[in-house]
Motif scaffolding. Sequence first.
Motif, mmCIF file in Angstrom:
data_model
loop_
_atom_site.group_PDB
_atom_site.id
_atom_site.type_symbol
_atom_site.label_atom_id
_atom_site.label_comp_id
_atom_site.label_asym_id
_atom_site.label_seq_id
_atom_site.Cartn_x
_atom_site.Cartn_y
_atom_site.Cartn_z
ATOM 1 N N SER A 232 -7.916 6.894 4.889
ATOM 2 C CA SER A 232 -7.079 7.467 5.327
ATOM 3 C C SER A 232 -6.747 8.800 6.247
ATOM 4 O O SER A 232 -6.018 9.167 6.828
ATOM 5 C CB SER A 232 -6.549 8.465 4.165
ATOM 6 O OG SER A 232 -5.971 7.336 3.335
ATOM 7 N N ASN B 51 0.655 -1.145 -0.330
ATOM 8 C CA ASN B 51 -0.260 0.523 -0.210
ATOM 9 C C ASN B 51 0.447 1.112 0.027
ATOM 10 O O ASN B 51 0.851 2.289 -0.261
ATOM 11 C CB ASN B 51 -1.339 -0.091 1.437
ATOM 12 C CG ASN B 51 -1.833 -0.858 1.177
ATOM 13 O OD1 ASN B 51 -2.338 -1.727 0.207
ATOM 14 N ND2 ASN B 51 -2.535 -1.639 2.288
ATOM 15 N N TYR C 89 -1.527 8.607 2.418
ATOM 16 C CA TYR C 89 -2.103 10.000 1.648
ATOM 17 C C TYR C 89 -1.127 11.191 2.648
ATOM 18 O O TYR C 89 -0.700 12.094 1.737
ATOM 19 C CB TYR C 89 -2.861 10.172 2.866
ATOM 20 C CG TYR C 89 -3.637 11.281 3.104
ATOM 21 C CD1 TYR C 89 -4.567 11.927 1.640
ATOM 22 C CD2 TYR C 89 -4.452 12.231 4.147
ATOM 23 C CE1 TYR C 89 -4.990 13.092 2.338
ATOM 24 C CE2 TYR C 89 -4.752 13.355 4.419
ATOM 25 C CZ TYR C 89 -5.021 14.102 3.080
ATOM 26 O OH TYR C 89 -5.923 15.281 3.615
ATOM 27 N N LYS D 279 -2.726 2.700 4.374
ATOM 28 C CA LYS D 279 -3.279 4.138 3.483
ATOM 29 C C LYS D 279 -3.152 5.897 4.047
ATOM 30 O O LYS D 279 -2.731 6.628 3.493
ATOM 31 C CB LYS D 279 -5.152 3.759 3.258
ATOM 32 C CG LYS D 279 -5.497 2.918 2.574
ATOM 33 C CD LYS D 279 -5.104 3.360 1.247
ATOM 34 C CE LYS D 279 -5.521 2.402 0.259
ATOM 35 N NZ LYS D 279 -4.441 2.523 -1.121
ATOM 36 N N ALA D 280 -3.031 5.828 5.371
ATOM 37 C CA ALA D 280 -2.886 6.965 6.219
ATOM 38 C C ALA D 280 -1.584 7.148 6.022
ATOM 39 O O ALA D 280 -1.100 8.487 5.487
ATOM 40 C CB ALA D 280 -2.665 7.173 7.689
ATOM 41 N N CYS E 150 -5.895 6.698 -2.009
ATOM 42 C CA CYS E 150 -5.633 6.432 -0.579
ATOM 43 C C CYS E 150 -6.953 5.991 -0.478
ATOM 44 O O CYS E 150 -7.274 4.849 -1.195
ATOM 45 C CB CYS E 150 -5.495 7.922 -0.472
ATOM 46 S SG CYS E 150 -3.907 8.494 -0.852
ATOM 47 N N SER E 151 -7.872 6.402 0.576
ATOM 48 C CA SER E 151 -8.925 5.615 1.414
ATOM 49 C C SER E 151 -9.565 6.838 2.032
ATOM 50 O O SER E 151 -9.063 7.697 2.852
ATOM 51 C CB SER E 151 -8.772 4.503 1.639
ATOM 52 O OG SER E 151 -9.828 3.947 2.177
ATOM 53 N N LEU F 200 -9.175 9.670 -2.391
ATOM 54 C CA LEU F 200 -9.996 9.063 -1.244
ATOM 55 C C LEU F 200 -11.460 8.361 -1.471
ATOM 56 O O LEU F 200 -12.530 9.240 -0.996
ATOM 57 C CB LEU F 200 -9.802 10.099 0.058
ATOM 58 C CG LEU F 200 -8.648 10.265 0.851
ATOM 59 C CD1 LEU F 200 -8.212 11.128 -0.368
ATOM 60 C CD2 LEU F 200 -9.016 10.471 1.915
#
Length: 234
Positions: free
Chosen positions: A142, A111, A160, A156-157, A138-139, A181
């Motif tokens: 994040s 990731n 980001y 994911k953070a 990302c998501s 995101l």
Amino acid sequence: MENALITGATKGIGRAIAFAFAKQGLNLAICSRNVEDLTQMTNELLQVNPNIQVITRVTDCSIKQQVIDFATHAQQQLGFIKVLVNNVGIFEYASILDDDDEAFNRQMNTNVMPAYELYRYFGKTMMAARKGHIFNICSVASVAPVATAGTYGVTKAALYSLSNIMRLEMQEHGVKVTAILPGSTLTESWAGTDLNPDRFVAADDVAAAIISCYNMSSGANVDEVMIKPVLGQL
């Protein structure tokens, strides 16, 4: 003709992005761990637009050297890569306390690491050319993590945060960086669900947002786009 590289491009969001860019007339470099998927998708992309080139390479994006080999192959075959889409990722449903011993490394290496290495590979070339656009998938996790997917949210953070650093490093050189995101998106991760598709973001929605950002004037950068299901996250 411009060139785009997309990681994890044969399924879900990556696949939708690849077809969207093919319709825009961009040559594509795509990777997957499955050669049959790459062959089939190449044929489908060329049916959509027979005027583009499609370069493929079997790649396990969790392995640094394979990521770099894919980047080298794409650049040798296509030339300057103007668009980089860091899409590859894995989702694992578990709290951190229930993770297996390799969960952290496995998710970080999929990731985050490929985006970091591809940025290092292509960033200075984009900087010198004073053009380029990097999209990091990302998501919502994040910025709004959930405990039942703890390590996923952490990675994911990190992606980001990496996007924000990329943007700061690149902005004086005219290179664009956009963090995407998505919320709950109907991909293979939801295979077998009996929920109505209208409860999800569609992969094509994410691709459409990317194309919209890409087609803006050279003076405009979309820092980030958050797309969530209209009825809320699942």
